[in-house]
Enzyme design. Structure first.
Site, mmCIF file in Angstrom:
data_model
loop_
_atom_site.group_PDB
_atom_site.id
_atom_site.type_symbol
_atom_site.label_atom_id
_atom_site.label_comp_id
_atom_site.label_asym_id
_atom_site.label_seq_id
_atom_site.Cartn_x
_atom_site.Cartn_y
_atom_site.Cartn_z
ATOM 1 C CG HIS A 279 -16.277 -46.530 -3.702
ATOM 2 N ND1 HIS A 279 -16.284 -47.344 -2.611
ATOM 3 C CD2 HIS A 279 -15.057 -45.944 -3.744
ATOM 4 C CE1 HIS A 279 -15.107 -47.287 -2.021
ATOM 5 N NE2 HIS A 279 -14.347 -46.447 -2.691
ATOM 6 C CB CYS B 179 -6.443 -39.060 -1.045
ATOM 7 S SG CYS B 179 -6.254 -40.675 -0.294
HETATM 8 C C1 PEP Z 1 -10.712 -43.485 1.689
HETATM 9 O O1 PEP Z 1 -11.042 -44.525 2.266
HETATM 10 O O2 PEP Z 1 -10.852 -42.344 2.181
HETATM 11 C C2 PEP Z 1 -10.139 -43.551 0.332
HETATM 12 C C3 PEP Z 1 -9.631 -42.481 -0.239
HETATM 13 O O3 PEP Z 1 -10.205 -44.755 -0.321
HETATM 14 P P1 PEP Z 1 -11.577 -45.312 -0.953
HETATM 15 O O4 PEP Z 1 -12.611 -44.220 -0.852
HETATM 16 O O5 PEP Z 1 -11.316 -45.671 -2.366
HETATM 17 O O6 PEP Z 1 -11.872 -46.481 -0.094
#
Ligand code: PEP
Ligand code: MG
Length: 566
Positions: free
Chosen positions: A191, A491
């Protein structure tokens, strides 16, 4: 001063494109309790040591507040400084010292007791717990005669170098002051990397040896696209970086308007956002809406659950920013590397496999109800808004059905799910007979398909989106969508890579959501290729036995200009 003799080139993983060069600033990790400290024998002297340390912390925070670049940061820093010299906290530390503990342990124990009291009071006071921990870590470092942890006060625009950065730390960075980010650890789908791209700051992770390399050389250059770092760069290095930037700019020239392949096959290009501020900024870009609003990013440093009113206000602001453009809101995806203290279900052996995402929402239905109510209120309040809602971490058809029924019960008309688990990918046909759409979270889908923790930098190679096993999961999902006539988007970070994006479109993905700064490059890549070429590239990737071969085959088939976009 730097000299060519100290020059060193290091390679990591590029996670946020763009180049930077300038002075480096080192982010110091927190040191924790001194395991070897003696028990306190001279209470008065030890108490004074702690008071002095806390006073120094307060003074340095007050100084930072004076130079803060926004009214909000100034207020936060001033409030934290005041908390450092709070009489109640000092009294509690004295109490702990009297028990015969060492100085750093007394600080930690006292802060824990004090944090418990603040949590009990709730509301604003409960939210101060994060500041309290910050004070604890700073004071501990002071009494241990070590540098205070965290991001140092920047003398001017600098490149940050860290072992790793917490998402909460990254979220507070000022892109005008931070030229680039280089971390020794971390992964492309962590993240922190996501937030760096979100802020448009060039960044590279997994740059092994960076801390040691910059020990005597205070200047570095960075190409966040390819993950290259040059310590003590020469003027030629900087010239070459600038040349790369120019070529990239030329390849991007004229990238505007709706996303589409060369032959006009439409692919919606959307922004990933985490706050109302992000939304306001992203909406200024030439893009078609938001394909992922990570709502948990709103609450990472909060100790109390947000109220319906508070959430409604934020969602209204986000919807207003995008006007009639689509906004896909993901309900709270708390847990694993995004713990929220107000949604904590207690310790777990394997948090990434535990009660996170929708599972947590099912255990804390009250939080989900509040959020859906706030979303419904916001939709009512903003005329013309195109609000889609989706659940994170769905693994079964029942879960999809549970969520869809619940969200539709709040009159939310377009309800989808994220495909982040192999289970959901394999069951996509059945899931999409219920859900209105699906969005593939390639970060988690890679993590769970490859059984490789996305936080664990050493496993980064397993997590690249070129893994044929992951691509097969995406194909499966796209086919499930096609059979039901439902749209499938991506996404996760894969969608923001111009070369991977071509493969995703070839696999049948209809929208790509990414950090807004990545949209131009993806749009330019699509414009260079027609749909048939994307399908051919998808076939090449799927037929490849390894991730490296898949990438090579696709790069070989792509237009040569694409290389300038990477
Ligand atoms: C993913 O897991 O690709 C996603 C878009 O969610 P996050 O990165 O917030 O876990
Ligand atoms: Mg995810």
């Amino acid at each position: 001063m730097t000299s060519p003799a100290e020059r060193k080139v290091l390679h990591g993983i590029g996670v946020s494109a763009g180049t930077a060069s300038g002075p480096v600033a080192i982010v110091t990790p927190a040191v924790g309790i001194d395991e070897h400290e003696p028990a306190s024998v001279d209470l008065e002297a030890d108490s004074q040591r702690v008071r002095d340390a806390l006073q120094q912390v307060a003074t340095s925070l007050t100084n930072r507040a004076e130079h803060a670049n926004s009214e909000t940061s100034k207020k936060v820093l001033e409030a934290t400084a005041a908390l450092a010299t709070d009489r109640g906290l000092i009294k509690q530390i004295d109490k702990e010292l009297k028990k015969g503990t060492g100085v750093t342990k007394a600080i930690h124990d006292a802060v824990e007791v004090y944090a418990g009291k603040l949590r009990k009071i709730g509301g604003y006071m409960a939210e101060r717990v994060t500041d309290l921990y910050d004070i604890r870590d700073r004071a501990t470092a002071r009494v241990r005669n070590l540098p205070e942890p965290g991001i140092p006060t920047l003398e001017g625009p600098s490149i940050l170098v860290a072992e790793d950065l917490a998402p909460a730390e990254t979220a507070t960075l000022d892109p005008d002051q931070v030229l680039g980010i280089i971390t020794e650890a971390g992964g492309a789908t962590s993240h922190t990397a996501i937030l760096a791209a979100q802020l448009g700051i060039p960044a590279a992770v997994q740059v092994k040896g960076i801390a040691e390399a910059i020990a005597n050389t205070p200047v570095a250059a960075l190409d966040g696209g390819v993950g290259e770092v040059i310590v003590a760069p020469t003027p030629q290095d900087i010239e070459e970086l600038e040349e790369r930037s120019r070529r990239r700019a030329a390849a991007l020239a004229g990238s505007s308007g709706e996303g589409a392949t060369k032959d006009g096959h439409k692919v919606k290009l959307l922004a990933n956002i985490g706050t109302a501020d992000d939304a306001a900024k992203a909406a200024q870009y030439d893009l078609e809406g938001s394909g992922l609003f990570r709502t948990e990013f709103l609450f990472l440093d909060r100790d109390a659950a947000p109220t319906v009113e508070e959430q409604t206000e934020t969602y209204i602001s986000v919807l207003k920013s995008f006007g009639r453009r689509r906004v896909v809101v993901r309900t709270l995806d708390a847990g694993a590397d995004k713990p929220l203290s107000f949604a904590d279900l207690g310790p777990e052996e394997n948090p990434a496999l535990g009660r996170r995402g929708l599972r947590l929402s099912m255990a804390r239905e009250d939080l989900l109800d509040d959020q859906l109510q706030a979303l419904a209120n916001a939709r009512e309040a903003v005329e013309g808004a195109e609000l889609w809602v989706m659940a994170p971490m769905v693994a079964t058809v029942e879960e999809a059905e549970w969520f869809a029924n619940k969200a539709r019960g709040y009159n939310l008309p377009t309800v989808g799910v994220m495909v982040e688990t192999p289970a959901a990918a394999i069951m996509s046909e059945q899931i999409l007979s219920i859900a209105d759409f699906a969005s593939i979270g390639t970060n988690d889908l890679s993590q769970y398909t490859m059984a490789a923790d996305r936080m664990q930098g050493e496993l980064a190679e397993l997590l690249i989106p070129w893994q044929p096993a992951v691509l097969k999961m995406i194909r499966e999902t796209a086919q499930g969508g096609e059979r039901n006539g439902k749209p499938i988007g991506v996404c996760g970070e894969a969608g923001g890579d111009p070369l991977v994006a071509l493969v995703l479109v070839g696999l049948g993905v209809q929208s790509l959501s990414m950090a807004p700064g990545k949209v131009n490059a993806v749009r330019a890549a699509l414009r260079l290729h027609d749909l048939q070429a994307c399908k051919q590239m998808a076939r090449l990737a799927l037929e490849s036995p390894t991730a490296a071969q898949a990438r090579e085959a696709v790069l070989g088939a792509a237009d040569p200009v694409l290389r300038d976009l990477l």
